[in-house]
Design a protein around this motif. Structure first.
Motif: not given
Length: 143
Positions: A137, A107, A104, A15, A92, A130, A30, A126
Motif C-alpha cells: 500500500v 478493501t 489503510a 497515497n 478502500g 499484501e 497501514r 491490508i
C-alpha cells in the motif's frame, strides 16, 4: 498501482483517499490485523452507498458466498456494521486515529442485510492483501 477514488474524483497522488463530500485525505500508514479489533471504527467511500463508517463486529472469520450456483469460501474476513450496496466492492476501508492520521485498513468485497446483525459489510484486510498478492500500500506521494 492504483488509486482510491470515488467515481470521477481521482486523487492527485497514490497515497490519497477521496472520501466524504469530496474531502481528500493522505493515507500515511497501514493498520494490520492485530489492530483491527472488535469495536474499532472503519470508514469507506462506496461508489453506490457514498460515505459511511461503522464498527468492527467480527474479526478473522470465513464468509460463504454463492455465485452462479457455486459456493465459495473467503477466509480471513472482517465484518463491519455498515450498509454497502452493489457497486461498492473494491472501496478502500480506512481508519483514523482521530488526530488527522488516516490508515489503510482493507478493501470491501461484500455486504448484506442480515436478520441477526442488520446491515454488515465484509472486507479483506491490508495485511491479507499484501501477503496474498505481494502488493504494498502506498503511504507516500511518490511510491
Amino acid at each position: 498501482s492504483g488509486y482510491f477514488g470515488l467515481g470521477s474524483e481521482v486523487p492527485s497522488t497514490r497515497n490519497q483517499y477521496v472520501g466524504q463530500s469530496g474531502n481528500v485525505w493522505s493515507i500515511t500508514g497501514r493498520i494490520y490485523d492485530s489492530g483491527l479489533i472488535v469495536g474499532r471504527q472503519i470508514c469507506r467511500g462506496g461508489y453506490t452507498s457514498g460515505w459511511g463508517c461503522g464498527n468492527i463486529s467480527y474479526t478473522n472469520g470465513s464468509a460463504v458466498f454463492t455465485y452462479n450456483g457455486s459456493q465459495y469460501i473467503i477466509n480471513h474476513t472482517w465484518v463491519v456494521k455498515l450498509k454497502s450496496d452493489h457497486g461498492d466492492s473494491g472501496a478502500g476501508m480506512i481508519n483514523t486515529d482521530g488526530g488527522g492520521t488516516h490508515y489503510a485498513a482493507g478493501t470491501l468485497f461484500g455486504g448484506i442485510k442480515s436478520s441477526l446483525d442488520g446491515d454488515v459489510t465484509w472486507f479483506s484486510t491490508i495485511q491479507q492483501i499484501e501477503n496474498t498478492y505481494a502488493l504494498t500500500v502506498c503511504t507516500t506521494p511518490n511510491c
